[in-house]
Design a protein around this motif. Structure first.
Motif, PDB file in Angstrom:
ATOM      1  N   ASN A  68      16.514  53.180  14.581  1.00  0.00           N
ATOM      2  CA  ASN A  68      16.484  54.613  14.266  1.00  0.00           C
ATOM      3  C   ASN A  68      15.366  54.956  13.296  1.00  0.00           C
ATOM      4  O   ASN A  68      14.696  55.970  13.449  1.00  0.00           O
ATOM      5  N   LEU A  69      15.162  54.116  12.279  1.00  0.00           N
ATOM      6  CA  LEU A  69      14.070  54.362  11.333  1.00  0.00           C
ATOM      7  C   LEU A  69      12.729  54.322  12.055  1.00  0.00           C
ATOM      8  O   LEU A  69      11.874  55.173  11.845  1.00  0.00           O
ATOM      9  N   LEU A  70      12.562  53.352  12.944  1.00  0.00           N
ATOM     10  CA  LEU A  70      11.315  53.237  13.707  1.00  0.00           C
ATOM     11  C   LEU A  70      11.108  54.460  14.595  1.00  0.00           C
ATOM     12  O   LEU A  70      10.018  55.043  14.616  1.00  0.00           O
ATOM     13  N   GLN A  71      12.146  54.873  15.299  1.00  0.00           N
ATOM     14  CA  GLN A  71      12.028  56.016  16.213  1.00  0.00           C
ATOM     15  C   GLN A  71      11.705  57.305  15.469  1.00  0.00           C
ATOM     16  O   GLN A  71      10.791  58.044  15.853  1.00  0.00           O
ATOM     17  N   VAL A  84       3.678  49.879  16.412  1.00  0.00           N
ATOM     18  CA  VAL A  84       4.103  49.404  15.097  1.00  0.00           C
ATOM     19  C   VAL A  84       4.382  47.910  15.161  1.00  0.00           C
ATOM     20  O   VAL A  84       5.218  47.454  15.935  1.00  0.00           O
ATOM     21  N   GLU A  85       3.642  47.156  14.355  1.00  0.00           N
ATOM     22  CA  GLU A  85       3.860  45.710  14.275  1.00  0.00           C
ATOM     23  C   GLU A  85       4.950  45.383  13.268  1.00  0.00           C
ATOM     24  O   GLU A  85       5.828  44.566  13.519  1.00  0.00           O
ATOM     25  N   LYS A  86       4.914  46.039  12.084  1.00  0.00           N
ATOM     26  CA  LYS A  86       5.863  45.758  11.006  1.00  0.00           C
ATOM     27  C   LYS A  86       6.136  47.031  10.230  1.00  0.00           C
ATOM     28  O   LYS A  86       5.324  47.958  10.231  1.00  0.00           O
ATOM     29  N   MET A  87       7.274  47.030   9.518  1.00  0.00           N
ATOM     30  CA  MET A  87       7.576  48.083   8.553  1.00  0.00           C
ATOM     31  C   MET A  87       7.731  47.430   7.196  1.00  0.00           C
ATOM     32  O   MET A  87       8.386  46.395   7.069  1.00  0.00           O
ATOM     33  N   ARG A  88       7.123  48.041   6.189  1.00  0.00           N
ATOM     34  CA  ARG A  88       7.136  47.482   4.843  1.00  0.00           C
ATOM     35  C   ARG A  88       7.674  48.506   3.862  1.00  0.00           C
ATOM     36  O   ARG A  88       7.255  49.656   3.850  1.00  0.00           O
ATOM     37  N   LYS A  89       8.614  48.061   3.013  1.00  0.00           N
ATOM     38  CA  LYS A  89       9.045  48.873   1.868  1.00  0.00           C
ATOM     39  C   LYS A  89       8.071  48.539   0.750  1.00  0.00           C
ATOM     40  O   LYS A  89       7.917  47.380   0.371  1.00  0.00           O
ATOM     41  N   LEU A  90       7.382  49.549   0.260  1.00  0.00           N
ATOM     42  CA  LEU A  90       6.357  49.300  -0.750  1.00  0.00           C
ATOM     43  C   LEU A  90       7.000  48.905  -2.067  1.00  0.00           C
ATOM     44  O   LEU A  90       8.078  49.380  -2.393  1.00  0.00           O
ATOM     45  N   PRO A  91       6.398  47.988  -2.792  1.00  0.00           N
ATOM     46  CA  PRO A  91       5.037  47.494  -2.631  1.00  0.00           C
ATOM     47  C   PRO A  91       4.900  46.281  -1.704  1.00  0.00           C
ATOM     48  O   PRO A  91       3.826  46.067  -1.157  1.00  0.00           O
ATOM     49  N   ASN A  92       5.948  45.479  -1.490  1.00  0.00           N
ATOM     50  CA  ASN A  92       5.691  44.213  -0.810  1.00  0.00           C
ATOM     51  C   ASN A  92       6.896  43.601  -0.095  1.00  0.00           C
ATOM     52  O   ASN A  92       7.041  42.395  -0.079  1.00  0.00           O
ATOM     53  N   THR A  93       7.753  44.405   0.501  1.00  0.00           N
ATOM     54  CA  THR A  93       8.945  43.857   1.142  1.00  0.00           C
ATOM     55  C   THR A  93       8.979  44.265   2.610  1.00  0.00           C
ATOM     56  O   THR A  93       8.995  45.461   2.925  1.00  0.00           O
ATOM     57  N   LEU A  94       8.985  43.283   3.514  1.00  0.00           N
ATOM     58  CA  LEU A  94       9.085  43.581   4.935  1.00  0.00           C
ATOM     59  C   LEU A  94      10.515  43.966   5.285  1.00  0.00           C
ATOM     60  O   LEU A  94      11.472  43.353   4.817  1.00  0.00           O
ATOM     61  N   LEU A  95      10.636  44.975   6.123  1.00  0.00           N
ATOM     62  CA  LEU A  95      11.940  45.377   6.644  1.00  0.00           C
ATOM     63  C   LEU A  95      12.092  44.719   8.005  1.00  0.00           C
ATOM     64  O   LEU A  95      11.246  44.897   8.883  1.00  0.00           O
TER      65      LEU A  95
END
Length: 145
Positions: A68-71, A84-95
């Motif tokens: 849902n976040l991606l859409q 979209v390859e990746k989603m990142r919560k800034l500063p440095n955390t991959l979701l």
């Protein structure tokens, strides 16, 4: 002296019950707290885009998932989810999964990392022009310590 105090208390209690307008609410009501609890507001942008600003998106809290976040992010930013390859919560955390999304809090910043080898229209639209400059410094190589 106790009798006048008791009379004042009874009078004030009577005024609070009978002296107020029955059409007005007795307790303050804040409508923003009701709707704020139903949605999660996140700040989203595309990494290395010409547009560096974030946009705010709203997700229903009962439907918090990676998909849902991606859409919602992609529809608001005008990009296909396949880019979209990746989603990142800034500063440095991959979701990576739904539990990561469910831990997010209001107004956290999310960055979408796009696939590098994609449609040339997308790379032209989103990528910043990069100038490659050599990072080798010949003067520094000659220095001795």
């Amino acid at each position: 002296m106790k009798e006048p105090e008791q009379g004042i208390r009874e009078t004030m209690a009577g005024q609070s019950q009978h002296g107020m307008n029955p059409h007005l609410p007795t307790e303050p009501h804040n409508s923003t707290t009701d709707s704020a609890g139903l949605e999660l507001v996140l700040k989203v942008r595309i990494q290395d885009s010409r547009e560096n600003d974030f946009i705010e998106i709203e997700l229903p809290r009962q439907e918090l998932s990676y998909h849902n976040l991606l859409q919602v992010s992609c529809s608001q930013l005008g990009i296909p989810p396949e880019q979209v390859e990746k989603m990142r919560k800034l500063p440095n955390t991959l979701l990576r999964k739904d539990k990561d999304i469910q831990r997010l809090q209001d107004f956290q910043e999310i960055e979408l990392l796009l696939v590098k080898s994609g449609n040339p229209d997308w790379t032209q639209h989103t990528a910043l022009p990069r100038t490659e400059t050599p990072c080798y410094n010949s003067n520094a190589a000659k220095m001795t310590y």
